[in-house]
Motif scaffolding. Structure first.
Motif, short mmCIF file in Angstrom:
data_model
loop_
_atom_site.label_atom_id
_atom_site.label_comp_id
_atom_site.label_asym_id
_atom_site.label_seq_id
_atom_site.Cartn_x
_atom_site.Cartn_y
_atom_site.Cartn_z
N VAL A 86 -4.10 12.19 -16.24
CA VAL A 86 -3.25 12.85 -15.84
C VAL A 86 -3.70 13.23 -14.81
N VAL A 145 2.05 2.83 -10.99
CA VAL A 145 1.71 4.11 -12.19
C VAL A 145 2.57 5.05 -12.47
N VAL A 146 3.97 5.06 -11.36
CA VAL A 146 4.69 6.47 -11.46
C VAL A 146 5.60 5.01 -13.19
N SER A 155 3.39 5.56 -16.00
CA SER A 155 3.44 6.67 -17.20
C SER A 155 4.81 7.63 -17.60
N GLY A 183 -4.74 13.30 -11.02
CA GLY A 183 -3.94 13.30 -9.91
C GLY A 183 -3.23 14.63 -9.54
N MET A 204 -6.39 4.92 -7.29
CA MET A 204 -5.87 4.10 -8.67
C MET A 204 -6.09 2.67 -8.03
N THR A 220 5.42 9.64 -6.76
CA THR A 220 4.85 8.91 -5.86
C THR A 220 3.51 10.08 -5.45
N HIS A 259 10.66 10.09 -14.06
CA HIS A 259 9.64 8.71 -13.51
C HIS A 259 10.08 7.71 -13.15
N GLN A 302 1.92 12.23 -6.63
CA GLN A 302 0.62 12.65 -7.72
C GLN A 302 -0.97 11.45 -7.10
N VAL A 303 0.18 10.85 -6.88
CA VAL A 303 -1.27 8.80 -7.32
C VAL A 303 -2.00 8.98 -6.53
N THR A 330 0.73 2.14 -6.66
CA THR A 330 1.29 3.64 -6.95
C THR A 330 2.95 4.00 -7.31
#
Length: 130
Positions: free
Chosen positions: A82, A46-47, A50, A85, A39, A32, A23, A34-35, A43
């Motif tokens: 998750v 979030v990556v 997580s 995603g 959200m 990225t 990540h 998959q976000v 982005t």
């Protein structure tokens, strides 16, 4: 059976460590993708967040033996958190991680419950209440 659970717990921990480091480094662009667009956070944030959670969970699965059932529940909840995603990647037809077809993205959705069960079973979390 105890040794199998221990090995699977450590393997899951190692996989989470690998993914978490990914990540933050070489897999950042893939994660990225998959976000979900809805959200409220950025982005990239979030990556990164997580990824940090995955690193902590992975290390905890490996090293926090006496609290493994709590870590198991936490990892299971993370896998559930998750999952949107993965759904977003399927619905929006986003190519990432070699998942370049609807069929491949759909099949991947069925592996998330396996991760949840893996976290719970390998840590004995189903037998203990948090």
């Amino acid at each position: 059976m105890k040794y199998i659970k221990t090995i699977l717990r450590i393997l899951l921990g190692a996989a989470l460590l690998y993914a978490g480091i990914g990540h933050l480094t070489w897999l950042r662009q893939e994660f990225t993708a998959q976000v979900p667009q809805w959200m409220p956070l950025g982005t990239d944030l979030v990556v990164v967040l997580s990824g940090i959670v995955e690193i902590v969970l992975g290390a905890s699965l490996i090293f926090l033996y006496k609290r493994k059932h709590i870590v198991g529940w936490t990892a299971a909840l993370f896998f559930i958190a998750v999952f949107p995603g993965n759904i977003s990647q399927y619905i929006n037809e986003v190519d990432a991680f070699g998942l370049d077809s609807d069929r491949a993205r759909l099949i991947r959705l069925f592996f998330q419950p396996v991760l949840v069960l893996w976290a719970l079973w390998s840590t004995g979390a189903c037998k203990k209440r948090v």
